[in-house]
Write a protein that holds these residues in place. Structure first.
Motif, PDB file in Angstrom:
ATOM      1  N   SER A 257       0.840  -1.195   0.000  1.00 53.71           N
ATOM      2  CA  SER A 257       0.000   0.000   0.000  1.00 53.71           C
ATOM      3  C   SER A 257       0.874   1.244   0.000  1.00 53.71           C
ATOM      4  CB  SER A 257      -0.945  -0.004   1.198  1.00 53.71           C
ATOM      5  OG  SER A 257      -0.253   0.373   2.359  1.00 53.71           O
ATOM      6  N   SER A 258       0.427   2.262  -0.703  1.00 48.41           N
ATOM      7  CA  SER A 258       1.185   3.511  -0.750  1.00 48.41           C
ATOM      8  C   SER A 258       0.864   4.341   0.493  1.00 48.41           C
ATOM      9  CB  SER A 258       0.812   4.295  -2.003  1.00 48.41           C
ATOM     10  OG  SER A 258      -0.504   4.809  -1.870  1.00 48.41           O
ATOM     11  N   HIS A 259       1.680   5.369   0.734  1.00 53.04           N
ATOM     12  CA  HIS A 259       1.485   6.283   1.862  1.00 53.04           C
ATOM     13  C   HIS A 259       0.077   6.879   1.818  1.00 53.04           C
ATOM     14  CE1 HIS A 259       2.398   9.367   4.806  1.00 53.04           C
ATOM     15  NE2 HIS A 259       1.962  10.282   3.968  1.00 53.04           N
ATOM     16  N   HIS A 260      -0.407   7.143   0.611  1.00 51.43           N
ATOM     17  CA  HIS A 260      -1.710   7.793   0.443  1.00 51.43           C
ATOM     18  C   HIS A 260      -2.849   6.918   0.962  1.00 51.43           C
ATOM     19  CE1 HIS A 260      -4.507  10.673  -1.216  1.00 51.43           C
ATOM     20  NE2 HIS A 260      -5.177   9.684  -1.754  1.00 51.43           N
ATOM     21  N   ASP A 261      -2.676   5.602   0.892  1.00 48.27           N
ATOM     22  CA  ASP A 261      -3.736   4.692   1.332  1.00 48.27           C
ATOM     23  C   ASP A 261      -3.721   4.466   2.841  1.00 48.27           C
ATOM     24  OD1 ASP A 261      -4.441   4.376  -1.307  1.00 48.27           O
ATOM     25  OD2 ASP A 261      -3.100   2.653  -1.587  1.00 48.27           O
ATOM     26  N   ASP A 262      -2.662   4.915   3.495  1.00 44.79           N
ATOM     27  CA  ASP A 262      -2.518   4.664   4.921  1.00 44.79           C
ATOM     28  C   ASP A 262      -3.606   5.415   5.690  1.00 44.79           C
ATOM     29  OD1 ASP A 262      -1.670   4.276   7.498  1.00 44.79           O
ATOM     30  OD2 ASP A 262       0.453   4.556   7.034  1.00 44.79           O
ATOM     31  N   PRO A 263      -4.381   4.707   6.538  1.00 45.44           N
ATOM     32  CA  PRO A 263      -5.444   5.388   7.283  1.00 45.44           C
ATOM     33  C   PRO A 263      -4.926   6.308   8.388  1.00 45.44           C
ATOM     34  CG  PRO A 263      -5.364   3.067   7.872  1.00 45.44           C
ATOM     35  CD  PRO A 263      -4.382   3.260   6.755  1.00 45.44           C
ATOM     36  N   VAL A 264      -3.653   6.172   8.757  1.00 48.44           N
ATOM     37  CA  VAL A 264      -3.054   7.055   9.767  1.00 48.44           C
ATOM     38  C   VAL A 264      -1.857   7.755   9.135  1.00 48.44           C
ATOM     39  CG1 VAL A 264      -1.995   7.203  12.042  1.00 48.44           C
ATOM     40  CG2 VAL A 264      -3.736   5.460  11.603  1.00 48.44           C
ATOM     41  N   VAL A 265      -1.866   9.090   9.164  1.00 47.29           N
ATOM     42  CA  VAL A 265      -0.790   9.873   8.559  1.00 47.29           C
ATOM     43  C   VAL A 265      -0.203  10.802   9.608  1.00 47.29           C
ATOM     44  CG1 VAL A 265      -0.222  11.586   6.783  1.00 47.29           C
ATOM     45  CG2 VAL A 265      -1.903   9.806   6.289  1.00 47.29           C
ATOM     46  N   LYS A 266       1.120  10.789   9.737  1.00 49.09           N
ATOM     47  CA  LYS A 266       1.778  11.720  10.665  1.00 49.09           C
ATOM     48  C   LYS A 266       1.729  13.118  10.073  1.00 49.09           C
ATOM     49  CE  LYS A 266       4.941   9.035  13.416  1.00 49.09           C
ATOM     50  NZ  LYS A 266       6.317   8.657  13.710  1.00 49.09           N
ATOM     51  N   LEU A 267       1.418  14.091  10.929  1.00 51.86           N
ATOM     52  CA  LEU A 267       1.402  15.485  10.501  1.00 51.86           C
ATOM     53  C   LEU A 267       2.730  16.136  10.859  1.00 51.86           C
ATOM     54  CD1 LEU A 267      -2.119  16.521  11.886  1.00 51.86           C
ATOM     55  CD2 LEU A 267      -1.558  15.742   9.573  1.00 51.86           C
ATOM     56  N   GLY A 268       3.228  16.964   9.965  1.00 48.71           N
ATOM     57  CA  GLY A 268       4.430  17.738  10.279  1.00 48.71           C
ATOM     58  C   GLY A 268       4.098  18.850  11.264  1.00 48.71           C
ATOM     59  N   ALA A 269       5.134  19.528  11.751  1.00 47.81           N
ATOM     60  CA  ALA A 269       4.932  20.586  12.752  1.00 47.81           C
ATOM     61  C   ALA A 269       4.027  21.695  12.213  1.00 47.81           C
ATOM     62  CB  ALA A 269       6.280  21.155  13.190  1.00 47.81           C
TER      63      ALA A 269
ATOM     64  N   VAL B 212       6.027  18.624  19.428  1.00 46.50           N
ATOM     65  CA  VAL B 212       4.643  18.557  18.949  1.00 46.50           C
ATOM     66  C   VAL B 212       4.533  17.364  17.999  1.00 46.50           C
ATOM     67  CG1 VAL B 212       5.087  20.191  17.052  1.00 46.50           C
ATOM     68  CG2 VAL B 212       2.753  19.820  17.832  1.00 46.50           C
ATOM     69  N   SER B 213       3.462  16.600  18.149  1.00 51.83           N
ATOM     70  CA  SER B 213       3.251  15.489  17.218  1.00 51.83           C
ATOM     71  C   SER B 213       1.773  15.434  16.859  1.00 51.83           C
ATOM     72  CB  SER B 213       3.713  14.160  17.821  1.00 51.83           C
ATOM     73  OG  SER B 213       2.981  13.876  18.990  1.00 51.83           O
ATOM     74  N   GLY B 214       1.515  15.215  15.603  1.00 52.58           N
ATOM     75  CA  GLY B 214       0.134  15.170  15.153  1.00 52.58           C
ATOM     76  C   GLY B 214      -0.105  13.997  14.235  1.00 52.58           C
ATOM     77  N   ARG B 215      -1.351  13.527  14.244  1.00 48.48           N
ATOM     78  CA  ARG B 215      -1.728  12.443  13.345  1.00 48.48           C
ATOM     79  C   ARG B 215      -3.107  12.729  12.787  1.00 48.48           C
ATOM     80  NH1 ARG B 215      -0.613   7.022  16.636  1.00 48.48           N
ATOM     81  NH2 ARG B 215      -2.420   7.876  17.689  1.00 48.48           N
ATOM     82  N   ALA B 216      -3.273  12.349  11.534  1.00 53.94           N
ATOM     83  CA  ALA B 216      -4.592  12.444  10.902  1.00 53.94           C
ATOM     84  C   ALA B 216      -5.054  11.029  10.608  1.00 53.94           C
ATOM     85  CB  ALA B 216      -4.505  13.253   9.610  1.00 53.94           C
ATOM     86  N   PHE B 217      -6.351  10.817  10.727  1.00 54.02           N
ATOM     87  CA  PHE B 217      -6.935   9.488  10.563  1.00 54.02           C
ATOM     88  C   PHE B 217      -8.023   9.553   9.506  1.00 54.02           C
ATOM     89  CE2 PHE B 217      -5.871  10.403  14.963  1.00 54.02           C
ATOM     90  CZ  PHE B 217      -4.996   9.376  15.287  1.00 54.02           C
ATOM     91  N   ALA B 218      -7.967   8.643   8.555  1.00 55.12           N
ATOM     92  CA  ALA B 218      -9.049   8.538   7.570  1.00 55.12           C
ATOM     93  C   ALA B 218      -9.984   7.426   8.019  1.00 55.12           C
ATOM     94  CB  ALA B 218      -8.474   8.221   6.189  1.00 55.12           C
ATOM     95  N   PHE B 219     -11.282   7.736   8.102  1.00 56.64           N
ATOM     96  CA  PHE B 219     -12.250   6.720   8.504  1.00 56.64           C
ATOM     97  C   PHE B 219     -12.523   5.771   7.353  1.00 56.64           C
ATOM     98  CE2 PHE B 219     -14.249  10.162  11.415  1.00 56.64           C
ATOM     99  CZ  PHE B 219     -13.219   9.995  12.324  1.00 56.64           C
ATOM    100  N   GLY B 220     -12.928   4.565   7.680  1.00 54.84           N
ATOM    101  CA  GLY B 220     -13.250   3.612   6.636  1.00 54.84           C
ATOM    102  C   GLY B 220     -13.667   2.284   7.236  1.00 54.84           C
ATOM    103  N   GLU B 221     -13.996   1.373   6.365  1.00 55.71           N
ATOM    104  CA  GLU B 221     -14.386   0.023   6.807  1.00 55.71           C
ATOM    105  C   GLU B 221     -13.182  -0.692   7.386  1.00 55.71           C
ATOM    106  OE1 GLU B 221     -17.548  -1.346   6.668  1.00 55.71           O
ATOM    107  OE2 GLU B 221     -18.066   0.736   6.193  1.00 55.71           O
ATOM    108  N   GLU B 222     -13.439  -1.566   8.334  1.00 57.83           N
ATOM    109  CA  GLU B 222     -12.365  -2.411   8.872  1.00 57.83           C
ATOM    110  C   GLU B 222     -11.895  -3.343   7.765  1.00 57.83           C
ATOM    111  OE1 GLU B 222     -11.598  -5.431  12.621  1.00 57.83           O
ATOM    112  OE2 GLU B 222     -13.631  -4.857  12.111  1.00 57.83           O
TER     113      GLU B 222
END
Length: 140
Positions: A2-14, A127-137
């Motif tokens: 899977s590519s980075h784009h498909d990852d449901p959890v993405v680290k956010l930069g500062a 500082v650390s941030g994460r973004a989450f994409a919702f979706g089916e299990e």
């Protein structure tokens, strides 16, 4: 694979983490004194990559004077995604009259009608941030 784009959890930069924080107003402050860990909801603003909030005299302010090391977390979500940002840092009451005058100009208003005369600034050490994409299990 899977590519980075498909990852449901993405680290956010500062930069992106601070941008997200600047777009919301309610966060949670975690204090730690001895064996006691407390969490407080706080109405806050971002001011030049620091967190500023107002508080009344009381346990929150007392705990910060005993141990200034804090965690601060804020998050938000919409229909398809969510994010969470955690700031580690040191929290100090703003005492300098020029800084207090500047803090008075910040768009910071208590949500409840109480008198909160003390400003506190959290200066970050990380500082650390994460973004989450919702979706089916996914399939097991």
């Amino acid at each position: 694979m899977s590519s980075h784009h498909d990852d449901p959890v993405v680290k956010l930069g500062a930069d992106e983490s601070w941008e997200r924080l600047a777009g919301t107003t309610l966060g949670r402050l975690v204090t730690h004194v001895g064996e006691v860990i407390d969490i407080f909801p706080v109405n806050f603003v971002v001011d030049d990559r620091t967190i500023v909030f107002r508080t009344a005299e009381g346990s929150k302010l007392y705990e910060l004077t005993v141990n200034s090391d804090v965690l601060f977390e804020a998050d938000d979500h919409d229909d398809g995604s969510a994010w969470s940002v955690v700031v580690r840092g040191n929290a100090f009451r703003i005492e300098n009259s020029r800084e207090i005058a500047a803090a008075d100009e910040l768009p910071l208003r208590p949500w409840i009608p109480t008198l909160k005369y003390n400003y506190v600034r959290i200066t970050p050490t990380g500082v650390s941030g994460r973004a989450f994409a919702f979706g089916e299990e996914p399939e097991r």
